[in-house]
Design an enzyme around this catalytic site. Sequence first.
Site, short mmCIF file in Angstrom:
data_model
loop_
_atom_site.label_atom_id
_atom_site.label_comp_id
_atom_site.label_asym_id
_atom_site.label_seq_id
_atom_site.Cartn_x
_atom_site.Cartn_y
_atom_site.Cartn_z
N ASP A 107 -61.19 56.78 107.01
CA ASP A 107 -61.36 55.76 107.56
C ASP A 107 -61.58 54.88 107.53
O ASP A 107 -61.84 53.71 108.05
CB ASP A 107 -63.09 56.47 107.80
CG ASP A 107 -63.43 58.04 107.79
OD1 ASP A 107 -63.10 58.42 108.80
OD2 ASP A 107 -64.73 58.51 107.38
N LYS A 117 -58.40 45.70 89.84
CA LYS A 117 -58.17 46.94 89.30
C LYS A 117 -57.36 47.30 88.25
O LYS A 117 -56.48 46.41 87.92
CB LYS A 117 -56.69 47.08 90.70
CG LYS A 117 -57.21 47.33 91.88
CD LYS A 117 -56.62 47.10 92.86
CE LYS A 117 -55.47 45.60 93.25
NZ LYS A 117 -54.90 45.51 94.39
N ASP A 135 -48.26 49.32 95.84
CA ASP A 135 -47.30 48.74 95.28
C ASP A 135 -46.89 49.18 93.81
O ASP A 135 -45.66 49.72 93.57
CB ASP A 135 -46.34 48.35 95.68
CG ASP A 135 -46.75 46.38 95.41
OD1 ASP A 135 -47.67 46.73 95.21
OD2 ASP A 135 -45.62 45.38 95.86
#
Lengths: 284, 284
Positions: free
Chosen positions: B21, B207, B232
Amino acid sequence: MSKSIKLCDISDYEKFIDKFDTFLLDCDGVLWKGGDTLPGKKLLFVTNNSARSRADYVEKFKKLNIEAHEDEIFSSSYASAYYLKNVLKFPKEKKIYIIGESGIADELASEGIRHCGLSDNDQQFKPEDIVPDPEVGAVLCGIDFHINFKKLAKALYYLKTNSDCIFLLTNDDATFPASGFIAPGAGAISAPLITALNKKPDAIMGKPNKPMMDCIAQKFKLNLERTCMIGDRLETDIQFGNNNGVTTLLVLTGIAAEKDILVDNAPIIPDYYMSSFGDFAKLC
Amino acid sequence: MSKSIKLCDISDYEKFIDKFDTFLLDCDGVLWKGGDTLPGKKLLFVTNNSARSRADYVEKFKKLNIEAHEDEIFSSSYASAYYLKNVLKFPKEKKIYIIGESGIADELASEGIRHCGLSDNDQQFKPEDIVPDPEVGAVLCGIDFHINFKKLAKALYYLKTNSDCIFLLTNDDATFPASGFIAPGAGAISAPLITALNKKPDAIMGKPNKPMMDCIAQKFKLNLERTCMIGDRLETDIQFGNNNGVTTLLVLTGIAAEKDILVDNAPIIPDYYMSSFGDFAKLC
């Protein structure tokens, strides 16, 4: 683990002093107005503070009524210059990028080593300033009250792009006691480079590391068995002697207390300890 | 260790996209002119760059012809503000000392959190500036192009003297790729404090750390089983998903190459990988 021996009276002092030719003294812990107190003995002042040159220390000592010659002072700024010249044989055509204060620049100049970096003090970072300079053969980092992003980015760039660029620290104290507060030390100022490079420096001068003792021993042709390191900090002064085969004397006029060395499993203990440097004056 | 699945053709893309989703997208790796490409799917841009606010990102995206709303952007600056307000319930009477850029200040302000520190940019260190400020309840450190000794000394002082003063990082990237060189990242800028305190931060946003995902999930009420992180970089983007129970898709338009994930004992592998985000456009 062997216990520390406490020096208590004049008879202890006399026997102790007879064992040594040379005393290495921590600068900041100096309360003993030395110089001519111990005839026939060599006194050397050893400090991790790289902000000052040896000439600066002579001036500072004068104000404290301590007579000292430049050659009796071994600062981490001078140790770095000595190490680059005499141990690494740093090439004359190369230069050092300094993260640090003028004491480092002065000592490099006194050994005939070219340097740059101080003109980046208080400068704003601009990406276009990050350009090649193949002449930079080493980055030398110490305490720097003018640290900025430009200096960190340039130092990182030289270390990453100049082949064989050497990474040196004047010392690796994480903090130092300033007036009323604890300030980040050279170990903190160099941490961004260590983190960004993901590698340790090639050499760290300053107590308690070996290169500092090697340079002192080499310059003054010392017999380390007849040398004693005297200081008030266990982690720097006493560890410096313990790590490098030099007898140690702790004075309790600083941070360390008697209980720190008498507890079971004390991590660092000196060979000898006494209340205060000043007690040696009783010998005169 | 399970292998990564390569997405090769339209049939693969369709089956893949049906599973989710919500797609979390790395900002810097965005080459896919998204927005309305995948009807019925929620797209969120997730970036470790704390220098910009979400509003700054909206502007930046506009210039790239990418339509994005502020609420579709989750920067580490905003994540820090969200975490302080909604997770830590940071007290209204306290304020944050910022080591970082205006993006952090803007996001704290948008969440009604008081802050200080930006006025210390480009200031010389004076010991007399290090004075108590009991209102400082946290130090938040991110990338800072105006880092200086004054800011480091003040932050260290607050963390050492204000009881319960919290130490937060926007992210801990050691470096980031600048134009033509590798620059020190937020992980490097915060290293002096970590070294001087001799302790880790209380929380690290950004992150691949958990607080960032927790905040995203809480704010958007996400079902993480139907969420996919696309990026990436293996160490940040893919690790971010792998660490936090979110499916991952690596695109090979950045630093990581196919061989990095196919070698034996590859430390980080994505669930899926494909050549380029742009290939999804074939679905429209």
